[in-house]
Design an enzyme around this catalytic site. Structure first.
Site, PDB file in Angstrom:
ATOM      1  CG  HIS A   1      14.671  -7.661  11.991  1.00  0.00           C
ATOM      2  ND1 HIS A   1      14.330  -8.280  13.174  1.00  0.00           N
ATOM      3  CD2 HIS A   1      15.980  -7.961  11.772  1.00  0.00           C
ATOM      4  CE1 HIS A   1      15.388  -8.930  13.647  1.00  0.00           C
ATOM      5  NE2 HIS A   1      16.403  -8.742  12.817  1.00  0.00           N
TER       6      HIS A   1
ATOM      7  CG  HIS B   1      21.499  -7.113  13.545  1.00  0.00           C
ATOM      8  ND1 HIS B   1      20.383  -6.351  13.747  1.00  0.00           N
ATOM      9  CD2 HIS B   1      21.063  -8.348  13.216  1.00  0.00           C
ATOM     10  CE1 HIS B   1      19.304  -7.112  13.549  1.00  0.00           C
ATOM     11  NE2 HIS B   1      19.685  -8.325  13.231  1.00  0.00           N
TER      12      HIS B   1
ATOM     13  CD  GLU C   1      25.317 -14.141   6.936  1.00  0.00           C
ATOM     14  OE1 GLU C   1      26.421 -13.739   7.368  1.00  0.00           O
ATOM     15  OE2 GLU C   1      25.134 -15.288   6.492  1.00  0.00           O
ATOM     16  CG  ASP C   2      20.484 -10.522   5.633  1.00  0.00           C
ATOM     17  OD1 ASP C   2      20.995 -11.661   5.545  1.00  0.00           O
ATOM     18  OD2 ASP C   2      19.634 -10.219   6.487  1.00  0.00           O
TER      19      ASP C   2
ATOM     20  CG  ASP D   1      -5.225 -20.203  44.282  1.00  0.00           C
ATOM     21  OD1 ASP D   1      -5.593 -19.483  43.338  1.00  0.00           O
ATOM     22  OD2 ASP D   1      -5.880 -21.151  44.720  1.00  0.00           O
TER      23      ASP D   1
END
Ligand code: MN
Length: 733
Positions: free
Chosen positions: A54, A78, A82-83, A265
């Site tokens: 990712h 990033h 958080e993770d 078209d």
């Protein structure tokens, strides 16, 4: 779905090196790349791939947008906060403060919970998003992050797909559009379309597929014709067919209610050339050769769109009547149209990226502008003139956006405090607030909040509750009103308690004196007594008793006195006693409001009695004369009038006044009148009757002495009842 791009280490660094050559910058990006790989090494995506894939993708897309080294590094990092629980300080230490701030910014907006929040419209979500991000680079990283997540959405649950896709369509796509990221916007829209409305997506996709060959042939033919012509005139240019993305075809079909054929078209061709002048020249040649459709020429070079989009659009017909839309623009304009602000920073500062500092400078110049773009509605993008109002409005009514720990966004005016926040959450949260925690730190309730603050309110059932001071702390009228209502209620509660206390004192007193409560002390008589204390109601009197601001002795005296004069039976003997008191009438019993020791006396003309509405008249040298309020002698003398009131009475004070009785003459009339005067315990101070010239009617002037106006009115009522009496009134001499 499509776009299954596998990014390798080599691909990533090759892409970066196409525009970044500075060794320090390259070293930083390499470090971020390895750092992210290390931190996320235990984590896997729903697809089963290592999580790092990712980040590789996010970094790679950022590099294709020619983002700077800090932005790319922050893109790679990033998700570490958080993770992987990496603190901001660590990122600042390992990289720099700029990177740390960017990662923090991305983390913060990642916590926004748009879907749980029914309070705001999509337009507000965009506003919140932009305001929270502050730095435009945070938005770009977040957009790229979302793009890659959308590309890999197939691995998540159906429910999560719909939720993510609708959030993307409402919040991310318009922002991408506003910032000029045409490519990202188009791809995101098609991905959303695929997940939100698969039936129509496949329908449009198969229609496009079926027409592809025929369409390609038609476009190629026109491209060749134009290319030949432009070569003849020695232009440097690129020309290519441009396919509309599926979602835009579908949107046109539904919003403009057109058939697929009518939209599809319309073949689209783009000519990209060197200079602005070239653009106009090429337009001239094309119009000379092909018939332009009237009203379809749009010059966005002279009049750029608000999102910086520049191009010339025209629509032409070939010999067979096929319709082509032709876009003519320079290379720079083309990059801006596709990559928005990213293109802007690389082009304005020279073709190649120079330094993060330069990038920042451009951003600072543009930041206010992008904030404003974010505030605008779709329609305003096309009409720059309407933009001014919006900008002014937003500058002067600047709002802040703060969050609850769960990511609920609350919009507040500038200068708002945790107390405003508390009242927005719930009235009870406001009332019971005792403190607040902002970004993890305990702060006082009057702290000014900033956009992005995470606010938590501490409450307690034992809280002292709102006070007058709170009105100075809060900024929102919502909170002000809640506090005011609370304070009023508290006052009312207190007053009720005191009234109840007053009632108890009164009823105890009545019992103590062995008086019968219900019969003698009804509400009406108590109300009358209230008037004697200049209080306007029953409750006011009870309140005054409860507060001990009137004396119980006086209240009881008035109550019993009033009952006596009104209800006691007739005693004729009083007439013969003359009912004269020793104290002469007409002195004191009066007070000028706010003034002591003022010479005060009752006016001889209207002769007010206790209980009449009165007013003082300031005489020259004789002090204050007290008149009845309706006395004609004081009319128009406003400047000499002064408020006076009856002093608390003692029952020995009496007042004289003149009555005039009109009647038809008969025997015993005077005797009957005198009897009634005695019956109602008034003193008879003088009587004078005169038969009128008609010999039928008579007027009787009567001077009586009474305790108060109630007694006087009772007397007058009963005189009126005497046989042959026509009327009775008080005389003003
Ligand atoms: Mn991410």
């Amino acid at each position: 779905m499509k776009n299954k791009l596998v990014v390798t280490d080599e691909m990533f660094f090759d892409q970066v090196r196409t525009y970044i050559s500075d060794p320090d910058s390259l070293a930083m990006i390499r470090k971020a790349y390895e750092y992210a790989r290390e931190k996320h090494k235990e984590q896997f995506r729903k697809s089963g791939e290592p999580y790092f894939v990712h980040l590789q993708n996010v970094g790679y897309i950022l590099a294709t947008l020619h983002a700077g080294p800090q932005t790319i590094s922050a893109g790679l990092l990033h998700d570490t906060m958080e993770d992987c629980n990496v603190p901001k300080e660590e990122i600042a230490r390992e990289f720099d403060m700029d990177v740390a701030n960017l990662v923090e910014g991305v983390t913060k907006i990642g916590r926004l919970a748009f879907n749980d929040d029914k309070e705001y419209e999509a337009a507000n979500h965009r506003k919140i998003f932009i305001a929270m991000a502050k730095d435009v680079r945070v938005i770009i990283i977040k957009l790229v992050d979302r793009l890659h997540n959308m590309r890999t959405l197939e691995y998540t649950s159906k429910e999560s797909q719909v939720r993510k896709a609708s959030e993307t369509l409402q919040v991310y796509c318009p922002i991408a559009h506003r910032l000029g990221f045409g490519d990202i916007k188009n791809e995101l829209e098609d991905l959303c379309f695929y997940y939100l409305d698969p039936v129509h997506y496949h329908e449009v996709a198969s229609l496009v597929e079926a027409k592809k060959r025929e369409r390609q042939r038609m476009v190629d033919k026109m491209i060749n014709e134009i290319a030949d012509m432009l070569k003849e005139h020695n232009f440097k240019f690129r020309i290519f067919g441009r396919s509309k993305h599926l979602y835009s075809i579908y949107k046109k079909m539904t919003t403009k209610n057109k058939r697929f054929d009518e939209i599809f078209d319309l073949y689209a061709i783009r000519v990209v050339t060197q200079t602005e002048l070239n653009c106009y020249e090429i337009l001239g040649y094309i119009h000379a050769k092909y018939r332009p459709m009237p009203g379809r020429l749009k010059d966005y070079i002279a009049m750029p769109k608000v999102n910086m989009y520049q191009s010339i659009h025209t629509t032409i017909l070939d010999a067979d009547g096929n319709i082509f839309e032709v876009q003519i623009r320079t290379e720079e304009m083309d990059s801006i149209a596709e990559q928005g602000i990213a293109a802007h920073w690389s082009y304005k500062e020279g073709r190649l990226y120079n330094s993060e500092k330069e990038q920042k400078e451009i951003e600072n110049k543009l930041s206010w502008y992008h904030d404003m773009i974010a505030m605008m509605d779709e329609s305003e993008l096309e009409h720059p003139s309407e933009m001014l109002n919006t900008i002014q409005k937003d500058i002067f009514e600047a709002n802040i956006y703060v969050m609850s720990p769960k990511g609920r966004v609350i919009e507040l005016p500038n200068g708002a405090t945790p107390l405003d926040f508390a009242y927005r959450i719930h009235t009870e949260v406001g009332h019971n607030a005792i403190g607040s925690i902002v970004n993890g730190a305990l702060v006082p309730l009057n702290t000014q909040l900033k956009t992005g603050d995470i606010v938590q309110i501490r409450t307690s059932k034992q809280a002292t509750g709102p006070s007058e001071d709170w009105l100075k702390i809060v900024k929102t009228s919502h909170a002000k009103n809640k506090i005011k209502n609370y304070l009023i209620k508290v006052e009312e509660e207190k007053r009720k308690e005191i009234i109840a206390k007053g009632e108890k004192i009164l009823s105890d007193e009545i019992k103590k004196r062995n008086l019968e409560e219900k019969a003698a002390f009804d509400k009406a008589s108590i109300e009358k007594v209230a008037g004697m204390f200049n209080l306007s109601s029953y409750n006011d009197l009870l309140y005054a008793i409860g507060m001990k601001s009137v004396s119980m002795v006086q209240v009881m005296e008035k109550l019993t006195n009033q009952k006596r004069s009104a209800l006691e039976g007739f005693d004729i003997s009083r007439l013969f006693r003359g009912n004269r008191r020793t104290r002469p009438a007409g002195r004191t019993g009066l007070q000028v409001e706010g003034v002591d020791n003022m010479k005060i006396s009752i006016a001889g003309c209207c002769m007010p009695v206790y209980g009449d509405e009165i007013v003082g008249y300031i005489t020259k040298g004789q002090g204050v004369k007290v008149h009845r309020r309706d006395c004609p002698n004081i009319r128009g003398q406003q400047s000499r009038l002064i408020n006076v009131r009856w002093e608390e009475d003692d029952t020995t004070k009496q007042y004289d006044c003149w009555l005039k009785i009109d009647a038809s003459d008969r025997s015993y009339l005077i005797s009957d009148i005198v009897t009634v005067v005695a019956q109602y315990k008034a003193g008879l101070m003088g009587i004078n009757s005169e038969v009128l010239p008609d010999k039928v009617n008579v007027t009787v002037d009567l001077k009586v002495r009474v305790n108060n106006s109630d007694q006087l009115h009772l007397l007058m009522t009963n005189i009126r009842k005497i046989d042959s009496v026509v009327g009775v009134e008080r005389i003003i001499k």
